[in-house]
Motif scaffolding. Structure first.
Motif, mmCIF file in Angstrom:
data_model
loop_
_atom_site.group_PDB
_atom_site.id
_atom_site.type_symbol
_atom_site.label_atom_id
_atom_site.label_comp_id
_atom_site.label_asym_id
_atom_site.label_seq_id
_atom_site.Cartn_x
_atom_site.Cartn_y
_atom_site.Cartn_z
ATOM 1 N N UNK A 22 0.800 -1.215 0.000
ATOM 2 C CA UNK A 22 0.000 0.000 0.000
ATOM 3 C C UNK A 22 0.836 1.270 0.000
ATOM 4 N N UNK A 23 2.065 1.188 0.498
ATOM 5 C CA UNK A 23 2.864 2.399 0.581
ATOM 6 C C UNK A 23 4.281 2.120 1.044
ATOM 7 N N UNK A 24 5.097 3.171 1.038
ATOM 8 C CA UNK A 24 6.473 3.130 1.518
ATOM 9 C C UNK A 24 6.526 3.865 2.848
ATOM 10 N N UNK A 25 7.091 3.219 3.863
ATOM 11 C CA UNK A 25 7.228 3.820 5.181
ATOM 12 C C UNK A 25 8.708 3.994 5.501
ATOM 13 N N UNK A 26 9.047 5.155 6.007
ATOM 14 C CA UNK A 26 10.407 5.453 6.437
ATOM 15 C C UNK A 26 10.341 5.926 7.877
ATOM 16 N N UNK A 27 11.266 5.439 8.693
ATOM 17 C CA UNK A 27 11.232 5.701 10.131
ATOM 18 C C UNK A 27 12.645 5.952 10.627
ATOM 19 N N UNK A 28 12.796 6.873 11.575
ATOM 20 C CA UNK A 28 14.090 7.149 12.203
ATOM 21 C C UNK A 28 13.998 6.816 13.681
ATOM 22 N N UNK A 29 14.970 6.029 14.186
ATOM 23 C CA UNK A 29 14.969 5.620 15.591
ATOM 24 C C UNK A 29 16.350 5.788 16.185
ATOM 25 N N UNK A 30 16.390 6.025 17.483
ATOM 26 C CA UNK A 30 17.655 6.159 18.193
ATOM 27 C C UNK A 30 18.177 4.790 18.605
ATOM 28 N N UNK A 31 19.371 4.759 19.177
ATOM 29 C CA UNK A 31 19.983 3.504 19.620
ATOM 30 C C UNK A 31 19.183 2.854 20.735
#
Length: 493
Positions: A22-31
């Protein structure tokens, strides 16, 4: 886009990317696993019967949009790495041209495109020995079968190579062709024991070595973000790109179920089970097959055709939260359900002729609430049978099971799982595949994938089984098994 606001403005982040249907998901996470930004861009499909295609150019354009939103939100933070997952068995052929290291030369056949049945039959008649070790059986949905179909149907240039959905994006990020990972390559025919292609077998079937990308372990470095991609996405040039995993494996990583005996159910339209063992699980029925973990173990699992999709079909305009709240009055329901989304079942048993059922008639005074409760319970009964099936195959099942996917967000359903499965149920704080890929991207910083998951995956809620409810559901589960036995679907053990 959601910003959880964790950490300091200069704290490093890792990017996870999920190329879905359905879509492209991009996520940023810390250590530490704090999600500081995420974004989604939609994708479109072309479906016609068994045909299912997408425009691979749209994968890249959607990724660029979503990545740009996330990098704009985390500007000033160091980006230490990224990894990408995509749908399993989605393939096409690409070639390198100046300025485009992954120019599509065929359509992209999606994971459930079913036109390669003849090719799958030929592969099954002449398989590579290593496929059996992972329990992998050629099917029309296999990437390898679809690659052979594309070669038969299209005039594919001699210079073109096989690519998975993920490979298009990683090549364009790097600015040159990159290796694929053995997770995406499983259904393209890779030998997971040798962790390489069975070149002789594939060549016999018409897919020579020159058309195959190198194969590496998930989490291995495969390149760095190039200047052009950095300009388009905002991801700093030189950011390490790590090899990815299929979306199902990414969800398992997001669950943290990476120790032997740990299992995770993905509660989506259909139901997926994945666990961790030290050895591959061999299933004569073909219902279970195994991925290989980059940490050295194996990830057996199976995909059912039952799941929460039946709720959308049977209760299309209902307030599901209200039905959840009412369902607890029917623990257990007087009716029994097998909640198939369509015809046929593939796990925990293989029956192409199986059809869903709802036995008996709920009380007229109960309205739709009791039928709804029966369907919820039916999904968990299927899960209980799945766990029993893998145990009969010799796989250990521990006392805790994790839940991910859309159904895990229910306030009631996870508690129901604890009572029916008679196990503690854990729902992680973040459960999507993009987060799992951020964990993969951070694995070098934590020493291993398991180390990264231990540091980053957080528990949102835990439910313990209630003894009286366990006993009531044991009786209902026995009646449900009797119903399956009477239909010839299973044999009571």
């Amino acid at each position: 886009m959601t910003d959880h606001g964790g950490g300091t403005a200069r704290e490093p982040v890792w990017l996870g990317v999920d190329l879905g249907t359905q879509g492209v998901r991009v996520l940023a996470a810390t250590a530490a696993g704090t999600v500081v930004a995420k974004a989604t861009a939609p994708l479109h499909s072309t479906r016609d019967g068994v045909r299912h295609e997408q425009d691979p150019q749209e994968w890249w354009s959607a990724f660029v949009r979503a990545a740009g939103e996330v990098t704009g939100r985390v500007a000033g933070r160091p980006v230490e790495g990224l990894a990408v997952c995509s749908t399993s068995g989605t393939v096409l052929f690409v070639e390198d041209v100046p300025g485009d290291p992954a120019r599509p030369v065929t359509p992209a056949l999606m994971y459930d495109d079913g036109r390669a049945g003849d090719q799958a039959a030929r592969l099954a008649a002449d398989p590579a020995p290593g496929w059996a070790a992972a329990g992998a059986r050629p099917q029309a949905s296999w990437g390898l079968a679809k690659a052979l179909w594309l070669l038969a149907e299209y005039d594919v240039p001699e210079s073109a190579r096989l690519a998975h959905q993920v490979d298009v994006v990683t090549a364009r990020l790097a600015g040159s062709a990159v290796a694929t990972d053995w997770s995406h390559a499983l259904k393209s025919g890779v030998d997971l024991v040798r962790t390489d292609w069975p070149y002789d077998v594939l060549d016999r079937h018409g897919l020579p070595a020159k058309r195959l990308p190198p194969v590496v372990a998930p989490g291995a470095p495969i390149g760095e973000v190039g200047t052009r991609a950095a300009e388009l996405t905002g991801i700093p040039a030189g950011t390490p790109i790590l090899a990815g995993l299929t979306d199902g494996c990414a969800a398992q990583v997001a669950s943290g179920a990476l120790a032997p005996g740990a299992w995770n159910f993905v509660l989506g339209t259909t139901l997926v089970l994945k666990g961790t063992t030290t050895e591959p699980v061999h299933d004569p029925s073909g219902a279970v097959y195994s991925h290989r973990s980059p940490d050295g173990g194996w990830w057996p699992g199976g995909a059912s055709s039952a799941g929460a999709g039946v709720l959308a079909r049977e209760f299309p305009d209902a307030d599901l939260e209200a039905l959840d709240a009412a369902a607890e009055a029917f623990d257990p329901a007087s009716t029994l359900a097998y909640p198939l989304v369509g015809k046929g079942e593939r796990f925990p048993f293989v029956r192409p002729d199986a059809t869903g059922f709802l036995t008996g008639s709920p009380s007229s005074r109960s309205g739709p609430e009791e039928s709804y409760a029966a369907y919820l319970q039916g999904v968990v009964f299927v899960e209980r049978l799945c766990l029993a099936h893998v145990q009969r195959l010799g796989a250990p099942v521990g006392p805790v099971v994790t839940l991910t996917g859309g159904g895990a967000g229910s306030a009631y359903w996870p508690r129901l799982h604890a009572d029916i499965l008679d196990r503690e149920i854990v729902v992680p704080e973040v459960t999507d595949g993009a987060f799992g890929m951020a964990v993969v991207a951070a694995s070098p910083a934590h020493g291993s994938l398991a180390g990264a998951a231990a540091a980053m995956v957080r528990e949102r809620v835990r439910h313990a089984p209630r003894r009286q409810a366990v006993e009531r559901f044991d009786e209902a589960y026995g009646r449900w098994l009797d119903e399956l036995t009477s239909r010839g679907w299973v044999q009571r053990q």
